[in-house]
Write a protein that holds these residues in place. Structure first.
Motif, mmCIF file in Angstrom:
data_model
loop_
_atom_site.group_PDB
_atom_site.id
_atom_site.type_symbol
_atom_site.label_atom_id
_atom_site.label_comp_id
_atom_site.label_asym_id
_atom_site.label_seq_id
_atom_site.Cartn_x
_atom_site.Cartn_y
_atom_site.Cartn_z
ATOM 1 N N THR A 78 0.841 -1.200 0.000
ATOM 2 C CA THR A 78 0.000 0.000 0.000
ATOM 3 C C THR A 78 0.876 1.249 0.000
ATOM 4 O O THR A 78 0.656 2.183 -0.781
ATOM 5 C CB THR A 78 -0.950 0.007 1.209
ATOM 6 N N ALA A 79 1.889 1.260 0.858
ATOM 7 C CA ALA A 79 2.799 2.408 0.915
ATOM 8 C C ALA A 79 3.559 2.570 -0.403
ATOM 9 O O ALA A 79 3.670 3.681 -0.945
ATOM 10 C CB ALA A 79 3.779 2.261 2.078
ATOM 11 N N LEU A 80 4.074 1.465 -0.926
ATOM 12 C CA LEU A 80 4.791 1.501 -2.203
ATOM 13 C C LEU A 80 3.883 1.993 -3.324
ATOM 14 O O LEU A 80 4.265 2.848 -4.127
ATOM 15 C CB LEU A 80 5.341 0.116 -2.541
ATOM 16 N N GLY A 81 2.661 1.470 -3.373
ATOM 17 C CA GLY A 81 1.720 1.862 -4.410
ATOM 18 C C GLY A 81 1.336 3.326 -4.327
ATOM 19 O O GLY A 81 1.255 4.010 -5.355
ATOM 20 N N ASN A 82 1.099 3.819 -3.123
ATOM 21 C CA ASN A 82 0.750 5.231 -2.959
ATOM 22 C C ASN A 82 1.892 6.128 -3.422
ATOM 23 O O ASN A 82 1.673 7.130 -4.109
ATOM 24 C CB ASN A 82 0.385 5.537 -1.513
ATOM 25 N N GLY A 83 3.115 5.769 -3.054
ATOM 26 C CA GLY A 83 4.277 6.544 -3.501
ATOM 27 C C GLY A 83 4.457 6.479 -5.009
ATOM 28 O O GLY A 83 4.724 7.490 -5.662
ATOM 29 N N ALA A 84 4.280 5.287 -5.575
ATOM 30 C CA ALA A 84 4.431 5.121 -7.021
ATOM 31 C C ALA A 84 3.368 5.904 -7.784
ATOM 32 O O ALA A 84 3.664 6.542 -8.804
ATOM 33 C CB ALA A 84 4.367 3.638 -7.391
ATOM 34 N N MET A 85 2.135 5.889 -7.292
ATOM 35 C CA MET A 85 1.075 6.642 -7.968
ATOM 36 C C MET A 85 1.302 8.147 -7.857
ATOM 37 O O MET A 85 1.035 8.896 -8.804
ATOM 38 C CB MET A 85 -0.300 6.261 -7.422
ATOM 39 N N ALA A 86 1.822 8.593 -6.724
ATOM 40 C CA ALA A 86 2.134 10.017 -6.577
ATOM 41 C C ALA A 86 3.222 10.429 -7.571
ATOM 42 O O ALA A 86 3.125 11.478 -8.220
ATOM 43 C CB ALA A 86 2.568 10.323 -5.146
ATOM 44 N N MET A 87 4.256 9.599 -7.706
ATOM 45 C CA MET A 87 5.327 9.910 -8.650
ATOM 46 C C MET A 87 4.824 9.875 -10.096
ATOM 47 O O MET A 87 5.206 10.712 -10.917
ATOM 48 C CB MET A 87 6.497 8.943 -8.463
ATOM 49 N N ALA A 88 3.954 8.914 -10.414
ATOM 50 C CA ALA A 88 3.410 8.824 -11.768
ATOM 51 C C ALA A 88 2.526 10.028 -12.075
ATOM 52 O O ALA A 88 2.562 10.561 -13.188
ATOM 53 C CB ALA A 88 2.617 7.523 -11.933
ATOM 54 N N ALA A 89 1.754 10.475 -11.097
ATOM 55 C CA ALA A 89 0.918 11.669 -11.296
ATOM 56 C C ALA A 89 1.794 12.907 -11.486
ATOM 57 O O ALA A 89 1.513 13.750 -12.345
ATOM 58 C CB ALA A 89 -0.019 11.854 -10.113
#
Length: 105
Positions: A78-89
């Protein structure tokens, strides 16, 4: 399977299916627009999907103590995904700002 009620299972399962459809929709949107940054967003959504699957698996086995590691895996993904989605955005925003069609003539 006694850990969750039937309506709660319904919500869990449909949420996973909805997230899969969202990943496919983001990918299709990016292809339609011809913007590669959307692929990164779709890819960044995968850890959250695996996280949800880990949570469902743990619940499927009645929240067994033997599978407590799935909870840790789920939290990490969940933490990894949230960070990855923030970077992708952020990457999408950066690409949009650098787009030549936004420059004044």
């Amino acid at each position: 399977m006694h850990a969750l009620s039937l309506p709660t299972w319904w919500i869990h399962i449909t949420s996973v299916l909805e997230w899969i459809l969202a990943i496919l929709a983001v990918q299709a949107f990016g292809l339609r627009r011809g913007e590669g940054g959307w692929r990164w967003l779709a890819l960044a959504m995968v850890p959250a999907l695996v996280s949800a699957m880990a949570a469902c698996t743990w619940h499927l086995f009645d929240n067994s103590e033997a599978l407590k590691g799935l909870v840790v895996l789920q939290a990490g993904l969940t933490a990894l995904g949230n960070g990855a989605m923030a970077m992708a955005a952020w990457n999408l925003l950066r690409r949009q700002r650098l787009s030549p069609e936004d420059e004044p003539s």
